[in-house]
Design a protein around this motif. Structure first.
Motif, PDB file in Angstrom:
ATOM      1  N   ARG A  67      57.387  32.801  69.927  1.00 32.15           N
ATOM      2  CA  ARG A  67      58.122  32.940  68.667  1.00 32.15           C
ATOM      3  C   ARG A  67      57.658  31.854  67.694  1.00 32.15           C
ATOM      4  O   ARG A  67      57.383  30.728  68.110  1.00 32.15           O
ATOM      5  CB  ARG A  67      59.632  32.781  68.900  1.00 32.15           C
ATOM      6  CG  ARG A  67      60.214  33.951  69.667  1.00 32.15           C
ATOM      7  CD  ARG A  67      61.675  33.755  69.922  1.00 32.15           C
ATOM      8  NE  ARG A  67      61.923  32.629  70.826  1.00 32.15           N
ATOM      9  CZ  ARG A  67      63.087  32.438  71.448  1.00 32.15           C
ATOM     10  NH1 ARG A  67      64.103  33.246  71.241  1.00 32.15           N
ATOM     11  NH2 ARG A  67      63.241  31.411  72.259  1.00 32.15           N
ATOM     12  N   THR A  68      57.589  32.200  66.420  1.00 34.49           N
ATOM     13  CA  THR A  68      57.151  31.210  65.447  1.00 34.49           C
ATOM     14  C   THR A  68      58.288  30.225  65.176  1.00 34.49           C
ATOM     15  O   THR A  68      59.441  30.614  64.993  1.00 34.49           O
ATOM     16  CB  THR A  68      56.646  31.863  64.149  1.00 34.49           C
ATOM     17  OG1 THR A  68      56.483  30.828  63.173  1.00 34.49           O
ATOM     18  CG2 THR A  68      57.646  32.893  63.611  1.00 34.49           C
ATOM     19  N   MET A  69      57.963  28.940  65.177  1.00 34.48           N
ATOM     20  CA  MET A  69      59.007  27.911  65.125  1.00 34.48           C
ATOM     21  C   MET A  69      59.545  27.687  63.722  1.00 34.48           C
ATOM     22  O   MET A  69      60.692  27.303  63.556  1.00 34.48           O
ATOM     23  CB  MET A  69      58.459  26.581  65.668  1.00 34.48           C
ATOM     24  CG  MET A  69      58.406  26.514  67.173  1.00 34.48           C
ATOM     25  SD  MET A  69      60.003  26.867  67.924  1.00 34.48           S
ATOM     26  CE  MET A  69      60.884  25.354  67.570  1.00 34.48           C
ATOM     27  N   LEU A  70      58.699  27.880  62.680  1.00 39.57           N
ATOM     28  CA  LEU A  70      59.129  27.532  61.331  1.00 39.57           C
ATOM     29  C   LEU A  70      60.474  28.173  60.953  1.00 39.57           C
ATOM     30  O   LEU A  70      61.421  27.466  60.628  1.00 39.57           O
ATOM     31  CB  LEU A  70      58.026  27.874  60.323  1.00 39.57           C
ATOM     32  CG  LEU A  70      58.368  27.584  58.862  1.00 39.57           C
ATOM     33  CD1 LEU A  70      58.675  26.110  58.647  1.00 39.57           C
ATOM     34  CD2 LEU A  70      57.211  28.006  57.947  1.00 39.57           C
ATOM     35  N   PRO A  71      60.593  29.518  61.039  1.00 37.97           N
ATOM     36  CA  PRO A  71      61.897  30.085  60.664  1.00 37.97           C
ATOM     37  C   PRO A  71      63.014  29.679  61.631  1.00 37.97           C
ATOM     38  O   PRO A  71      64.174  29.581  61.234  1.00 37.97           O
ATOM     39  CB  PRO A  71      61.647  31.599  60.714  1.00 37.97           C
ATOM     40  CG  PRO A  71      60.449  31.777  61.562  1.00 37.97           C
ATOM     41  CD  PRO A  71      59.613  30.553  61.382  1.00 37.97           C
TER      42      PRO A  71
END
Lengths: 337, 276, 331
Positions: free
Chosen positions: B61-65
């Protein structure tokens, strides 16, 4: 007045501490009884054999009215009988060694784990005192400078702001990746190998101390500033005392008053914060044990842990009050504000 | 318009930091930064790269959001109980301070009992009883922060209530509600705002601490504290997972503390200027 | 008589948020050794600032703008910090308004005295110092904390601290205003008995005209950061020359509290932002003439005292004898 007055003050504070602890025990007792499910199921787990349930019912007189149950429970507790830990190993976190703890009396488990936590708390308190108080004195005495004022404010906001687990995580990372002489994990009891013990305990102790350090620095600084504004400081200047004499004779003594009070606050923090440091650095202490019990819903351990921690905290507060009255004799006459 | 915090660099820094964090938390997730819940959005445990500026976690999963959402959740979870605490404390503290007598004594005793619990420990036991999750931590934070707030309100009320104009309006037959709302409330508001600000930082510490211990917010909801906990499992392989949310959390608490100091200097000058 | 203390054109300002505030605007005062001088004036006249300036113990936000304080031939401002410290320790004795807060709350009386005398707390000199200020049961007092003393006892302890090293100049700033009226006279009598024994000089800064009339050799009246009239107490109290002194005395009916009645003088004391180029009392003076508003009066000797008033000569010839306080003046 004098020593008799102090004795009376001490007895009053002791009575009030006992009263507070009774309140705490009622609260804990009630809370456990408020948990849905029968008391036996809560304390022993849903799969407990009928024989064990029967034993518990008999021990605490679960058919009696609540006040009587409370009395029995409290007396057992005071006698050192905190019950038996529950074990449901599939839900445990970490390497909580359930096999060893299985069916062990809670008090034995606490006794086994207490030294690590006490050592950790003492080390953290020592670091917080040794670093925080001198920093605060320095900041307070040089508060005339704008730069010092600004930077001490920023540093204390940062120190009180950085959660210990964030700092601890950073330590774990840095010290696991690079070999810097201090170990992450690998706790050895102090009595077995003092050097290895210290290597393993320094990082958790620093992690745990950061909040206290900032708290002490800030409190000491404010206290020094407050004392410096007092008329008796001007009177001392007018009598020709040197800054060193003034700081040693008047400022430190008077500034110690709020600092002693805050020590108790810090102690409370240490009791809770120890769980975080123990978890991060795998120190098999009291806090970690209670934490694991919360995860496992082992209410017997939780209840005992909360009570023990509350006793420790109230005791520390009582000591702080008594010390406070020695440093600031006005307390005795004023009573509590 | 008057410029707030004129000549107070640190307080202005705090305001700028807080506004930025709030914008990141509340507006950020609706920007095209990726779906926080999408598994295998990128490779697993990837370091920061153009597609995922803060790297990816163990499920890809992408961490930024996720971090942006974490900021929002951390603020909401800290501010909600403080709001409730403030309202309760104002009511209880004003009545205790103004009425005195047995009510005051009862409030003081209860506060003593609550004070007897170290804050994190009180959090632990409440969560143990109520079960992990938002309800548990909210209740825990309220109970932890209430006693101190009540004491502040009570002490301030005592000071104000002893002033002549309060006595004068009491003698002239003003009702209790009128006395409390018109004469006392505006005068204790400053102290309450200052205390509430510091309380937000305390509740951030408690919430994130409990979440880090795994007994705070539960997945799929993630606050900065639980993100640090998730990341700490992969600390050596992917340090950014834990450190990025950790840095944001520290920044948020730092900014709130600084703001509290600045507000105290402005609103509570009695407290602030020891040195005169 | 030999002059012990010369205050020359001293000017002191406080830094405030709205700019500098001038507390002393060129005040001058000459005090001979062994004199007892009462320095009177309303709040804000610069009394306290003058007291602190002599010991150079002004707060950090105060600045010495001009002028000098000369003690026994040496400028106080020329002292290094360590010289200043020994000057304060050995030559000055300060007595403050609130005795309890002037004592370290965490220290028993005997230790506070021991520090000053540089002796052990068991030294017999401590008891004799306490005995000197008229305390009874000195053993008990020595072992007490300040908060366990009554106001009068605490002020005696403060006096004991002030005179312990035999200072040549005692500076008492409102020493009785926080005490019960019944013990005020006891404290004042003690305060004035000491200079009589040791030959020390005493400056009494106070609102209380009555005690000045009763005990002091000389009076200095302060207004707007200046000493506007200074001379022998009996002369000034019986026949004030400066219009302000006159108004002050008239506003003080005998033995009663002075503070509240001073408002009988119309207007307010001035708030100076810089050097006043007029007579500071001009806006409130009923004898005011044109020159008062354009030129600062210079101190001149009229009728045996120094007066800063353009119309001093005239006033001295027309002013009626003021009997109100003069009647009480026994010494």
């Amino acid at each position: 007045m004098g020593y008799l007055g102090y004795l009376r003050f001490a007895m009053e504070r002791l009575a009030s501490a006992i009263l507070t602890l009774l309140g705490v025990s009622i609260l804990v007792f009630t809370a456990i009884h408020l948990i849905p499910g029968s008391y036996e199921a809560v304390m022993l787990g849903p799969q407990a054999p009928e024989a064990a349930r029967e034993r518990l019912r008999e021990k605490y007189g679960l058919d009696d009215p609540l006040p009587q149950q409370y009395m029995r429970w409290l007396l057992a507790f005071l006698g050192g009988d905190m019950g038996i830990a529950l074990c449901r190993s599939q839900q445990s976190i970490g390497q909580q060694a359930c096999e060893n703890a299985d069916q062990a009396p809670i008090i034995a488990e606490f006794a086994r784990r207490a030294p690590a936590t006490i050592q950790l708390a003492f080390m953290a308190a020592a670091i917080a005192n040794l670093v925080g108080i001198p920093l605060g004195i320095l900041a307070g005495l040089s508060a005339g400078s704008r730069t010092v004022r600004g930077s001490s404010r920023a540093i204390s906001a940062l120190g009180m702001g950085i959660p210990s687990f964030v700092l601890g995580t950073l330590f774990v990372y840095v010290f696991s990746v690079h070999d810097l002489g201090l170990t992450v994990g690998g706790y050895v009891p102090l009595s077995e190998d003092p050097e290895a013990n210290l290597r393993a305990m320094v990082l958790p102790a620093i992690t745990l101390s950061i909040f206290g350090t900032a708290l002490f620095a800030r409190t000491t600084r404010d206290a020094v500033l407050t004392v410096l504004a007092e008329p008796f400081i001007m009177a001392a200047v007018a009598r020709g005392e040197s800054p060193r004499q003034i700081v040693r004779r008047h400022v430190l003594r008077n500034a110690a008053i709020p600092v002693v009070t805050v020590s108790a606050v810090n102690m409370g923090y240490l009791l809770g914060g120890a769980a975080i440091a123990e978890l991060l650095f795998s120190v098999p202490g009291f806090g970690w044990y209670v934490l694991a019990a919360i995860h496992k819903r082992d209410y017997a351990v939780v209840q005992a842990g909360v009570l023990v921690a509350a006793v420790a905290f109230v005791a520390v507060n009582l000591l702080a009050d008594l010390a406070y009255a020695i440093i600031d004799p006005r307390t005795i006459r004023r009573g509590r504000g | 318009m008057k410029v707030p915090f004129r000549g107070d660099f640190l307080s202005r820094l705090a305001v700028v930091l807080l506004i930025s964090l709030l914008l990141l938390g509340f507006v950020g997730p609706s920007l095209p930064v990726g779906d926080p819940a999408a598994i295998a959005f990128g490779p697993r445990l990837s370091p920061p790269a153009p597609g995922w500026l803060m790297g990816t976690d163990n499920l890809g999963r992408t961490m930024l959001p996720r971090v942006l959402q974490g900021i929002r959740i951390t603020f909401v979870l800290a501010a909600t109980p403080v709001l409730i605490t403030s309202v309760l404390a104002v009511v209880i503290g004003m009545l205790a301070g103004y009425l005195g007598g047995w009510f005051d004594e009862l409030v003081a005793r209860l506060a003593d009992v609550l004070f007897a619990f170290p804050s994190l420990l009180l959090g632990l036991i409440l969560v143990a009883i109520m079960g992990p999750g938002v309800r548990g931590i909210t209740a825990a934070i309220i109970l932890i922060t209430l006693p101190l707030m009540v004491r502040v309100v009570r002490a301030t009320t005592l000071t104000i209530a002893s002033r002549d104009y309060v006595a004068a309006s009491r003698v002239s037959g003003a009702s209790l509600a009128r006395l409390l709302l018109v004469h006392l409330l505006p005068n204790i508001a400053g102290a309450v705002v200052v205390q509430a600000t510091f309380t937000i930082s305390v509740s951030m510490l408690i919430e994130s601490g409990l979440s880090f211990l795994g007994i705070g917010v539960q997945p799929p909801v993630a606050s900065l504290g639980s993100l640090v906990q998730n990341g700490s499992v992969y600390l050596v392989q992917a340090p950014w997972l834990a450190l990025a949310p950790g840095v944001f959390l520290a920044l948020a608490i730092f900014a709130v503390n600084l703001l509290g100091d600045g507000l105290r200097d402005r609103l509570d000058p009695l407290e602030a200027h020891g040195l005169k | 008589m030999r002059s012990l203390l010369q205050i020359e054109q001293i000017t002191v300002e406080y830094a405030t948020e709205s700019g500098p505030l001038r507390a002393l605007d060129g005040a001058s005062l000459n005090v001979a050794a062994g004199e007892t001088v009462g320095i009177v004036g309303e709040s804000g006249s610069g009394k306290s600032t003058l007291a602190l300036t002599i010991g150079r113990i002004l707060p950090a936000y105060a600045s010495h703008v001009a002028g000098d304080v000369i003690f026994d031939g040496y400028s106080v401002f020329a002292h290094s910090t360590s010289e200043m410290r020994s000057f304060r320790r050995d030559e000055l004795g300060f007595i403050f308004q609130n005795p309890v807060s002037a004592l370290d709350p965490t220290m028993r009386v005997k230790y506070q005295l021991a520090h000053i005398l540089d002796v052990k707390s068991s030294d017999p000199s401590i008891m004799s110092q306490l005995d000197r200020v008229g305390l009874k049961d000195v053993e008990r007092v020595a072992n007490r904390f300040p908060h366990e003393l009554s106001g009068g006892m605490a002020q005696r302890v403060v006096i004991a601290l002030a005179i312990a090293r035999g200072p040549r100049l005692l500076i008492a700033d409102e020493p009785t205003s926080s005490l019960d009226s019944t013990i005020r006279d006891q404290i004042l009598e003690l305060l004035f008995a000491l200079p009589a024994q040791t030959g020390a000089t005493l400056l009494l800064f106070t609102h209380d005209l009555r005690s000045v009339a009763k005990y002091c050799d000389r009076v200095a009246v302060m207004y707007g950061g200046n000493v506007i009239e200074h001379g022998p107490a009996n002369k000034i109290f019986s026949r004030p020359v400066h219009p302000y002194t006159e108004a002050l005395l008239k506003a003080a009916p005998g033995a009663e509290e002075i503070g509240g009645k001073i408002e009988a003088i119309p207007g307010r004391p001035p708030i100076l932002r810089g050097r006043s180029e007029q007579c500071p009392f001009a806006p409130r003076c009923r004898w005011v003439v044109d020159i008062c508003r354009h030129q600062r009066p210079v101190a001149q000797t009229v009728d045996g005292r120094l007066v800063s008033c353009h119309r001093a000569e005239e006033m001295a010839s027309v002013a009626p004898a003021c009997q109100i306080i003069g009647a009480n003046h026994a010494s």
